[in-house]
Design an enzyme around this catalytic site. Structure first.
Site, short mmCIF file in Angstrom:
data_model
loop_
_atom_site.label_atom_id
_atom_site.label_comp_id
_atom_site.label_asym_id
_atom_site.label_seq_id
_atom_site.Cartn_x
_atom_site.Cartn_y
_atom_site.Cartn_z
N LYS A 296 5.79 4.75 -11.73
CA LYS A 296 6.16 6.15 -11.97
C LYS A 296 7.67 6.28 -12.17
CE LYS A 296 6.00 10.61 -9.61
NZ LYS A 296 7.21 10.57 -8.79
N HIS B 220 -6.79 6.94 -0.24
CA HIS B 220 -6.00 7.68 -1.23
C HIS B 220 -6.89 8.66 -1.97
CE1 HIS B 220 -2.09 5.24 -1.51
NE2 HIS B 220 -2.63 5.09 -0.33
#
Length: 878
Positions: A544, A138
């Site tokens: 999120k 990532h």
């Protein structure tokens, strides 16, 4: 720092002095004096001197273009060196008790001895211990691999310097080497000039194995076995594989158009090439060692009566086969024809002759030799196999739906994507049970669909031993799982790769047990999974979507429901945790994180992602890796044998209220506040982050999308850069204050003291509050944000202040990180070095945006250095 950390302080000071010497030698003493002035002003400002804070801002905002990059680099390099010193201190012989984790296995043994556990229960849990670390690339690993190698060498020097009987000459040589390494690092470009390809990322993962884990894994198992044997009389079976490693690098194509079927094929081959080359070195060394001529009848019957050195006879043949295998793989990687005669394709081919030698050594009384290198190699085989890393495949559910939609439209039977869930399942199950092919030979799918099919063909043509699981991101329905299984069937996959739905949003987490219940009710599906089901829990996207509190509670309750459902259906559930290093992505120290999971959720083993820079922090050095693996092993064993009690109903009720209200507050700002998106884009370096050559994957799932399409990692990364840390706390303060106002403080404190889940949650807030800084965020705002958006910024900062105050009111001692004084000390050390980078970054963002479309290389480079430096200073940034 206090006297308690004197050895660490000494190493930080030494590295800082050598860095200063390198900078002074390059740019002169006058520039070095300027750096020192900035440092002193920052420390004074941190201590509360507002006048020096104003002077610091004035100095940084008036730097000439020529000074921008060197100033940013000076503080970034110091923070990197402080990280090295801190990482080394954790494995140093002089490590302070508050820093070094006490020996976790020994501590666990003491707990076991004081429990009512039987020997059989403990032995069974040890036999079933299974941890799978999934390495992902990532885009948070800022530091270039070139610099990482230098950092490892610096660590080695520190290790030699602490030897007590080192001579003055040896010390001088080491100090000279340290100076060389730090000077080399200073004169090396900090920032990658181009984005790494997925193959580059995979090679970074291979390097972690080669440089660290190859040595660490057998040492970890050796230590574990020794502690269990001496402390509890427990043994570790020879075939035990308590730890394995898997990778997403080259297999994760979710939103990454650069991970193609061809790339996946190349990564699979490259991974095996690295494994074979490492085994070749091991077998060559073992051949040198096993010169003995005494062997047991089983080995003698294989090598014959004339072999004077029977072990070497076996090993030379093995070495020859490994060389042939390496040559064949090299040819294939270079698109040349390869000779596949006498090559090794399975772990079994390597393991059987080694076991023959191992048992012979044991039977002939050569136990010390049997328990040496050959045992280490066998344990490496149990861990790494012949492929080094298994490769997971990940793809978005939408891509599979589009594949079947294009097919059904071609066949003239309708649009798969337009069907309801019942019709989709009926179609999928009918075709899964149908023996005739579904895909017409004359069908020419679109390029996007062809890529999905090609990926599945790579899976079908690959040795199952080289593959992990197939993950479906944004999975929502049972049909999402069945669709993958149908496509794999149609491309001729001869084995059953585990298919795992990834539940990512709040609604999907809450609905996960219902989806799995539907699948478990299907006879065909029960036959496919053969009693084992993998489910991945998404941390970053759920946070999120709903805020960290609501996401954490949904993760907890969904795991509870899945554990219960699996037990009712007699299915072994393997929960896969998609955690990151940040609070907004589930980040917490290993033991705390695992012991705060629902009881029974680790029964099927631990499968967890290790992402970005956390791979280096946890596994980058052999001793650090052994330490990390010990912590994981102790936590998994404790969670399974001494699980925390299930939460009381009144705790659950409070947590549900906390979750609902925090989600409402979070979504009010992020979704309903019209100024939020423009404020986010202007007050953070979100746009500029897209320019940084971090990883191969774009920062957005869809190039044209807004906040909802922004990946969770750059979303969190951007907010950490400006020190507001918004994803890690937004929504919690108002809802927690409501609970306090309702008189629930005693109940909240009871939860904090007796419920690991709640305790860990609040402790993670405490760490965030030490790193967050409203005044720095305000400086970004004043420099970068249109005035009409300032009121929103003030509301957000007030919300952070409220959240900090309510958490402090809730925890018993009313002080941040009292239980983790070392973390508090570490953050306090870094803050005066991170603060100037934040102030400089805000100034650079201002200059960059003032330039409009005009590119200013100096400003852009300095900006990228500040991004890297702030990431280094905050540590768990992505």
């Amino acid at each position: 720092m206090t006297e308690e950390y004197s050895n660490l302080r000494s190493n930080v000071s030494l590295l800082g002095q050598l860095l200063g010497k390198s900078i002074g030698g390059h740019l002169g003493e006058e520039f070095l004096d300027k750096i020192e002035t900035i440092r002193q002003l920052s420390k004074s400002s941190r201590a509360g001197n507002q006048q020096d804070g104003v002077a610091l801002i004035d100095m940084l905002t008036h730097l000439s273009d020529d000074e921008l990059v060197p100033v940013a680099r000076a503080f970034t390099h110091f923070l990197n060196l402080a990280n090295i010193a801190e990482q080394f201190h954790g494995i140093s012989r002089h490590c302070d008790s508050g820093v070094c984790a006490p020996e976790p296995i020994k501590d666990l043994i003491s707990k076991f001895k004081n429990s009512n556990l039987s020997q059989q229960e403990m032995q069974q849990s040890v036999n079933e211990l299974k941890m799978e670390m999934v390495l992902t690339a990532h885009p948070t690993e800022i530091t270039r691999r070139t610099l990482i190698h230098k950092h490892i060498a610096i660590n080695d020097c520190l290790s030699y310097l602490e030897i007590s009987d080192i001579s003055d000459k040896e010390r001088d040589l080491l100090l000279n080497r340290l100076e060389q390494l730090i000077t080399q690092a200073w004169h090396t470009n900090d920032i990658r000039q181009k984005r790494p390809t997925p193959v580059d990322e995979a090679k970074w993962g291979f390097a972690t194995i080669e440089k660290s884990l190859w040595q660490a894994v057998p040492q970890f198992i050796r230590d574990l076995e020794s502690e269990l044997q001496s402390g509890l009389g427990l043994s570790l079976p020879l075939e035990a594989s308590p730890i394995t490693f898997t990778s997403w690098m080259g297999g994760d194509r979710d939103g990454n158009p650069f991970v193609t079927a061809k790339v996946t094929q190349e990564v699979l081959l490259s991974s095996r090439w690295v494994a074979v080359s490492l085994y070749l070195k091991d077998i060559s060394q073992l051949t040198d060692e096993l010169s003995m001529d005494n062997c047991d009848p089983a080995l003698r019957s294989v090598v014959g009566d004339n072999a004077a050195e029977p072990y070497r006879a076996i090993l030379r043949k093995l070495r020859s086969e490994l060389k042939e295998t390496l040559a064949s793989l090299s040819a294939t990687l270079q698109n040349q024809r390869s000779d596949e005669k006498d090559i090794i394709t399975t772990s079994k081919q390597l393991k059987e002759p080694l076991l023959l030698c191992y048992h012979s050594l044991k039977n002939m009384g050569m136990n010390s030799i049997a328990n040496g290198l050959i045992l280490d190699i066998l344990r490496r085989l149990n861990c790494f196999g012949i492929n080094l890393l298994k490769l997971d495949i990940r793809q978005d559910a939408e891509r599979h739906g589009n594949t079947l939609s294009e097919l059904t439209r071609y066949l003239g039977i309708g649009d798969y994507n337009a069907w309801n869930e019942e019709d989709k399942q009926a179609f999928l199950l009918q075709e899964l049970n149908n023996k005739r092919p579904l895909f017409p030979s004359q069908w020419n799918p679109s390029a996007e669909v062809q890529e999905v099919l090609d990926t599945c063909k790579v899976v079908a043509q690959t040795d199952p031993e080289a593959l992990g699981i197939y993950i479906i991101s944004m999975a929502r329905q049972a049909s999402d799982v069945l669709a993958v299984q149908l496509i794999l069937k149609e491309v001729g996959c001869p084995f059953r790769i585990p298919v795992a739905p990834l539940f990512e949003t709040l609604d999907d987490l809450n609905n996960s047990a219902a989806v799995m219940k539907r699948l478990f009710a299907i006879d065909w599906y029960r036959g496919y999974i053969n009693g084992i089901q993998h489910v991945m829990i998404g941390y970053s996207d759920s946070a999120k979507d709903a805020g960290v509190i609501a996401a954490n509670w949904a993760q907890y309750t969904s795991q509870e429901a899945l554990v219960k459902l699996s037990a009712e259906n007699d299915i072994n559930l393997v929960l896969f945790h998609g955690r990151g290093g940040t609070i907004g992505r589930g980040g917490a120290p290993a033991r705390q994180a695992l012991l705060s999971q629902p009881p029974g959720s680790l029964k099927g083993g631990l499968r967890v992602t290790e992402q970005g820079e956390m791979i280096r922090f946890k596994f980058g050095l052999p001793k650090v890796a052994v330490q990390s693996l010990n912590q994981y092993a102790a936590a998994v064993l404790e969670a399974n044998l001494l699980p925390p009690p299930a939460p009381k109903q009144e705790w659950r009720d409070v947590m549900q209220q906390f979750s609902d209200q925090s989600c409402q507050e979070y979504r009010h700002f992020v979704r309903e506040e019209p100024d939020f998106v423009p404020y986010f884009r202007s007050v953070t370096p979100e746009v500029e982050l897209g320019k940084l050559a971090l990883g191969s994957r774009p920062s957005k799932r869809k190039p044209s999308g807004g906040i909802e399409s922004l990946r969770a990692i750059p979303w969190i990364f951007a907010w950490s850069q400006n020190r507001l840390m918004l994803p890690a706390w937004l929504g919690a303060g108002t809802s927690l204050k409501t609970l306090l106002n309702e008189g629930k403080k005693p109940l909240l404190q009871e939860m904090y003291q007796h419920w690991p889940f709640f305790h860990t949650r609040l402790e993670m807030f405490e760490m965030v509050f030490l790193k967050a800084d409203e005044e720095l965020t305000k400086f970004y705002e004043e420099r970068l944000v249109p005035k009409e958006l300032w009121p929103l910024g003030q509301r957000l900062r007030d919300n952070l202040t409220l959240t900090r105050e309510t958490v402090l009111e809730t925890i018993p001692d009313h002080q941040l990180m009292q239980e983790q004084p070392w973390i508090k000390e570490s953050i306090s050390l870094r803050n005066p070095y991170v603060d100037p980078l934040n102030m400089l970054q805000a100034e650079l963002l201002y200059r960059s945006r003032e330039n409009g479309d005009e590119i200013c290389p100096v400003v852009d480079q300095a900006l990228m250095v500040t991004i890297a430096g702030i990431a280094a200073g905050l540590r768990n940034t992505g």
